[in-house]
Design a protein around this motif. Structure first.
Motif, PDB file in Angstrom:
ATOM      1  N   ALA A 206       0.830  -1.204   0.000  1.00 20.88           N
ATOM      2  CA  ALA A 206       0.000   0.000   0.000  1.00 20.88           C
ATOM      3  C   ALA A 206       0.863   1.252   0.000  1.00 20.88           C
ATOM      4  N   THR A 209       2.433   1.628  -3.481  1.00 21.95           N
ATOM      5  CA  THR A 209       1.430   2.081  -4.444  1.00 21.95           C
ATOM      6  C   THR A 209       1.093   3.548  -4.228  1.00 21.95           C
ATOM      7  N   LEU A 281      -3.228  -3.911  -7.602  1.00 23.28           N
ATOM      8  CA  LEU A 281      -4.111  -3.629  -6.470  1.00 23.28           C
ATOM      9  C   LEU A 281      -5.525  -4.136  -6.749  1.00 23.28           C
ATOM     10  N   ARG A 284      -5.764  -7.829  -6.418  1.00 24.60           N
ATOM     11  CA  ARG A 284      -5.658  -8.307  -5.033  1.00 24.60           C
ATOM     12  C   ARG A 284      -6.954  -8.114  -4.260  1.00 24.60           C
ATOM     13  N   THR A 334      -8.383   4.189  -5.089  1.00 23.99           N
ATOM     14  CA  THR A 334      -7.140   3.579  -4.604  1.00 23.99           C
ATOM     15  C   THR A 334      -7.168   3.435  -3.090  1.00 23.99           C
ATOM     16  N   LEU A 338      -6.700   0.017  -0.988  1.00 28.89           N
ATOM     17  CA  LEU A 338      -5.624  -0.121  -0.004  1.00 28.89           C
ATOM     18  C   LEU A 338      -6.180  -0.377   1.391  1.00 28.89           C
TER      19      LEU A 338
END
Length: 345
Positions: A206, A209, A281, A284, A334, A338
């Motif tokens: 995280a 990213t 991301l 996941r 995002t 995260l």
């Protein structure tokens, strides 16, 4: 029965989460209005910062003329808008956007501070969240201060624009605040569902990213500040070549901070590094919350298309504004992804 005296029983995490999401929407609106203010070259139209009385625009012709005269003393008018034949009507247009931008900032401040005080007095804030909410309040105050420092950097007899460094600080503080609001709201929503839930933690992936996305947003802010979007109206090549010519006389590091051609090039291609991380991301989180995966893919996909369209249309106002708006949505999506990873961790 008497009402419980235990503050934990009065905590209202769901109400707090809804409030923070509402403030986050206002911050997104602020980013959009800020983009319009920048693209219409309205940011220097108000040459003073009056936190209270400045909430009202000029109310009569003499006040308008006084504001216009103050604007005429700065370099932007003397070197750009004045020689172009700016009239009082033209000035009123740019004044509106800067005034509205500042007014919206005041509204956001009240929309955060007043409910915070109410929840605090009612002891409705769950344990451990007061410092975080105070930090978000402080960020809002800093955002206003950074906005004035940005404007002040362009108010003199020689400058024709604000510092792109201050513009990036101003914009990125807004986006960081947006991220903090959403992350905290998601923590509170999880707490409402499970009283034993703990705040999501920041994983290594995280953080990485976030850093990659930060660089892309920083480059985008510099592109806006330097009008570097006008460095090329072709894609994928610039000046008929992959890597454009730029001023390398003072070294790559200086050019990467100041040269509009190189900064445009870096923003254009670092985007694909950010996309790679966002794809990972999204994959996941797909098994945790499919909607978040769709939101991430949709946000960066639309953003890429809008970025290309902004270039090809030579920074058409509303396309560029949409590009900045979706940039804020990329941040929001995002953070959602995260946070899901942080909760699972």
């Amino acid at each position: 029965m008497e009402p419980s005296a235990d503050p934990a029983d009065r905590a209202r995490p769901q109400a707090l989460a809804r409030w923070l999401f509402a403030v986050a929407l206002l911050v997104v609106a602020m980013v959009v209005v800020g983009g319009i203010t920048r693209l219409t070259e309205s940011g220097l139209s108000i040459t003073e910062w009056k936190p209270v009385t400045g909430a009202l625009p000029p109310l009569n012709e003499s006040q308008w003329k006084a504001e216009f005269e103050a604007y005429k003393q700065i370099g932007e008018y003397r070197q750009v808008t004045g020689p172009a034949g700016m009239t009082l009507a033209d000035y009123k247009f740019i004044y509106f956007w800067e005034w509205f931008h500042r007014l919206l900032g005041r509204v956001i401040g009240l929309a955060f501070a007043l409910p915070l005080a109410w929840f605090w007095v009612r002891r409705a804030i769950p344990a451990g969240y007061k410092p975080r909410l105070l930090a978000l309040l402080a960020l809002g105050g800093l955002q206003g201060a950074f906005g004035w420092f940005m404007v002040r950097s362009g108010i003199n007899e020689t400058s024709t624009d604000v510092s792109h460094f201050w513009l990036s600080i101003h914009l990125l503080t807004a986006l960081f605040t947006l991220a903090g609001l959403i992350w905290t709201a998601l923590d509170l929503r999880a707490l409402d569902r499970d009283s034993a839930a703990r705040p999501a933690r920041m994983t290594g992936f995280a953080a990485l990213t976030g850093a990659v996305l930060f660089v892309q947003l920083l480059l985008g802010a510099w592109v806006a500040g330097l009008d570097a979007g006008l460095a090329s109206d072709t894609w994928p090549l610039m000046q008929g070549r992959l890597v454009p010519e730029y001023d390398s006389s003072r070294g790559f590091a200086w050019a990467a901070l100041h040269d509009p051609f190189l900064i445009h090039f870096l923003h254009r291609w670092w985007a694909w590094v950010a996309v790679a991380f966002l794809i990972v991301l999204a994959r996941r989180v797909r098994g945790i919350e499919r909607r978040a995966s769709i939101a991430i893919h949709s946000a960066f996909g639309i953003q890429i298309l809008l970025g290309i369209a902004t270039v090809l249309t030579a920074v058409e106002l509303w396309i560029a504004v949409l590009h900045q708006f979706v940039g804020a949505l990329v941040v929001a999506a995002t953070v959602w992804g995260l946070h899901l990873l942080g909760r699972r961790a």
